[in-house]
Design a protein around this motif. Structure first.
Motif, mmCIF file in Angstrom:
data_model
loop_
_atom_site.group_PDB
_atom_site.id
_atom_site.type_symbol
_atom_site.label_atom_id
_atom_site.label_comp_id
_atom_site.label_asym_id
_atom_site.label_seq_id
_atom_site.Cartn_x
_atom_site.Cartn_y
_atom_site.Cartn_z
ATOM 1 N N LEU A 145 26.309 31.829 68.676
ATOM 2 C CA LEU A 145 27.199 30.600 68.421
ATOM 3 C C LEU A 145 27.095 30.118 66.954
ATOM 4 C CD1 LEU A 145 27.541 28.684 71.850
ATOM 5 C CD2 LEU A 145 29.213 29.992 70.814
ATOM 6 N N GLY A 146 25.942 29.948 66.371
ATOM 7 C CA GLY A 146 25.542 29.344 65.231
ATOM 8 C C GLY A 146 25.996 30.393 64.078
ATOM 9 N N ALA A 147 25.657 31.587 64.219
ATOM 10 C CA ALA A 147 26.026 32.752 63.395
ATOM 11 C C ALA A 147 27.341 32.762 63.170
ATOM 12 C CB ALA A 147 25.385 34.004 63.799
ATOM 13 N N LEU A 148 28.326 32.723 64.406
ATOM 14 C CA LEU A 148 29.678 32.995 64.296
ATOM 15 C C LEU A 148 30.252 31.864 63.612
ATOM 16 C CD1 LEU A 148 30.301 34.132 67.987
ATOM 17 C CD2 LEU A 148 30.625 35.564 65.697
ATOM 18 N N ALA A 149 29.911 30.578 64.026
ATOM 19 C CA ALA A 149 30.547 29.410 63.336
ATOM 20 C C ALA A 149 30.198 29.292 61.960
ATOM 21 C CB ALA A 149 29.988 28.120 64.095
ATOM 22 N N MET A 150 29.006 29.537 61.541
ATOM 23 C CA MET A 150 28.705 29.234 60.054
ATOM 24 C C MET A 150 29.444 30.598 59.321
ATOM 25 S SD MET A 150 26.761 26.766 59.447
ATOM 26 C CE MET A 150 26.525 27.418 57.629
ATOM 27 N N PHE A 151 29.572 31.643 59.795
ATOM 28 C CA PHE A 151 30.104 32.847 59.086
ATOM 29 C C PHE A 151 31.713 32.625 58.886
ATOM 30 C CE2 PHE A 151 32.636 36.571 58.564
ATOM 31 C CZ PHE A 151 31.908 37.382 57.622
ATOM 32 N N VAL A 152 32.252 32.129 60.001
ATOM 33 C CA VAL A 152 33.945 31.816 59.977
ATOM 34 C C VAL A 152 34.040 30.398 58.919
ATOM 35 C CG1 VAL A 152 35.851 30.889 61.606
ATOM 36 C CG2 VAL A 152 34.200 32.649 62.189
ATOM 37 N N LEU A 210 43.024 28.502 64.064
ATOM 38 C CA LEU A 210 43.085 27.336 63.920
ATOM 39 C C LEU A 210 42.635 26.929 62.406
ATOM 40 C CD1 LEU A 210 42.015 25.488 67.014
ATOM 41 C CD2 LEU A 210 44.213 25.805 66.328
ATOM 42 N N GLY A 211 41.659 27.439 62.114
ATOM 43 C CA GLY A 211 41.176 27.187 60.611
ATOM 44 C C GLY A 211 41.937 27.871 59.528
ATOM 45 N N MET A 212 42.502 28.761 59.998
ATOM 46 C CA MET A 212 43.545 29.682 58.873
ATOM 47 C C MET A 212 44.735 28.839 58.731
ATOM 48 S SD MET A 212 43.983 32.217 56.817
ATOM 49 C CE MET A 212 42.542 33.235 57.126
ATOM 50 N N LEU A 234 35.840 32.487 68.727
ATOM 51 C CA LEU A 234 35.703 32.964 67.412
ATOM 52 C C LEU A 234 37.152 32.830 67.008
ATOM 53 C CD1 LEU A 234 34.899 34.193 64.769
ATOM 54 C CD2 LEU A 234 34.912 36.516 66.189
ATOM 55 N N ALA A 235 38.015 33.601 67.914
ATOM 56 C CA ALA A 235 39.389 33.924 67.363
ATOM 57 C C ALA A 235 40.073 32.446 67.474
ATOM 58 C CB ALA A 235 40.085 34.856 68.573
ATOM 59 N N LEU A 236 39.861 31.734 68.379
ATOM 60 C CA LEU A 236 40.558 30.582 68.409
ATOM 61 C C LEU A 236 40.019 29.706 67.125
ATOM 62 C CD1 LEU A 236 42.097 28.214 69.932
ATOM 63 C CD2 LEU A 236 39.956 27.422 70.915
ATOM 64 N N VAL A 237 38.758 29.435 66.747
ATOM 65 C CA VAL A 237 38.461 28.855 65.551
ATOM 66 C C VAL A 237 38.810 29.367 64.272
ATOM 67 C CG1 VAL A 237 36.204 28.136 64.371
ATOM 68 C CG2 VAL A 237 36.316 28.033 66.619
ATOM 69 N N ALA A 238 38.967 30.833 64.342
ATOM 70 C CA ALA A 238 39.397 31.217 62.905
ATOM 71 C C ALA A 238 41.025 31.070 62.867
ATOM 72 C CB ALA A 238 38.999 32.718 63.127
ATOM 73 N N LEU A 268 36.102 31.087 55.575
ATOM 74 C CA LEU A 268 37.301 30.436 55.296
ATOM 75 C C LEU A 268 37.395 29.336 54.219
ATOM 76 C CD1 LEU A 268 38.485 29.760 59.101
ATOM 77 C CD2 LEU A 268 39.432 31.317 57.498
ATOM 78 N N ILE A 269 36.329 28.743 54.107
ATOM 79 C CA ILE A 269 36.312 27.797 52.863
ATOM 80 C C ILE A 269 36.165 28.463 51.677
ATOM 81 C CG2 ILE A 269 34.828 26.300 51.952
ATOM 82 C CD1 ILE A 269 34.202 24.970 54.766
ATOM 83 N N LEU A 270 35.310 29.424 51.418
ATOM 84 C CA LEU A 270 35.144 30.276 50.243
ATOM 85 C C LEU A 270 36.732 30.919 50.148
ATOM 86 C CD1 LEU A 270 33.504 31.684 48.356
ATOM 87 C CD2 LEU A 270 33.259 33.651 49.906
ATOM 88 N N VAL A 271 37.523 31.305 50.975
ATOM 89 C CA VAL A 271 38.830 31.779 50.732
ATOM 90 C C VAL A 271 39.615 30.775 50.077
ATOM 91 C CG1 VAL A 271 40.793 32.878 51.554
ATOM 92 C CG2 VAL A 271 38.717 33.818 52.286
#
Length: 225
Positions: free
Chosen positions: A26-33, A116-118, A110-114, A37-40
């Motif tokens: 969970l931590g790895a996925l959350a941090m990567f996403v 929504l974040g996008m 992961l897909a939900l967070v990504a 997204l912020i970098l993009v």
């Protein structure tokens, strides 16, 4: 069937309890996403982003985050020394089904967070939100089934972590292509979006079904050898 279902549920619950304690995946996925997204967003600055670019960026984040974060399904068993115990306690099909179910839950989160974040950081037109989320759901299933089997193949390798994304990427190209096409179709009007996306929708659903079926057929040989 009763033994299969109970063993599958037991494997899933065991992985869920261990993940809630350690929060490694969970931590790895959350941090990567979040970082991706912020970098993009900062890289784009004030540049207006079209639907095509936004769709490609979304699926790049989802695919690479999944390839990196979902690879510990069987590596954790090797690290804890519980692989032999798991082989004795449950049939191979139930082991794979339980691991797959756990990875599917992680991938959908992961897909939900990504997704929504996008939508928040890089908003574009979205005329068919149901198609948007259907694409992420089907893509998540195909991603989970592919990475789960590869995780079992690479569990005993010394460099299993770096190897998984390298081996997974060629297999995930059809998923990436059809996922981008579906997400792009979702930017159109609701009335014609589903019709325009039929080919990509069929390809993504076929990919998810094929990878899941093949993984079930091959897993027993991978697990025992």
């Amino acid at each position: 069937m009763s033994r299969f279902l109970s063993a599958t549920w037991a494997v899933f619950l065991n992985d869920a309890r261990l993940e809630l304690r350690s929060r490694t995946a969970l931590g790895a996925l959350a941090m990567f996403v979040a970082a991706a997204l912020i970098l993009v967003r900062f890289s784009l600055g004030r540049i207006a982003v079209g639907s095509t670019v936004a769709a490609a960026l979304l699926w790049i984040v989802v695919v690479f985050a999944g390839a990196i974060g979902l690879g510990r399904a069987f590596m954790a068993e090797e690290e804890r020394g519980t692989t032999l115990l798991l082989r004795l306690a449950a049939p191979p099909e139930a082991v794979y089904a339980g691991k797959l179910l756990f990875n599917v839950v992680l991938t959908l989160a992961l897909a939900l967070v990504a997704g929504l974040g996008m939508r928040i950081l890089i908003p574009t037109s979205l005329g068919a939100p149901s198609l948007y989320w259907a694409a992420l759901g089907l893509g998540g299933l195909g991603l989970a089934s592919t990475t789960t089997l590869l995780s079992a193949l690479l569990a005993r390798a010394r460099a299993a972590g770096p190897l998984l994304p390298v081996l997974a990427f060629p297999l995930l190209i059809p998923l990436l292509s059809s996922g981008v096409g579906l997400t792009l179709s979702a930017s159109g009007a609701e009335s014609g979006a589903w019709e325009a996306a039929q080919q990509d929708l069929l390809l993504l659903a076929s990919y998810a079904g094929l990878t899941t079926t093949v993984s079930f057929l091959l897993f027993e040989y991978v697990w025992k050898d």
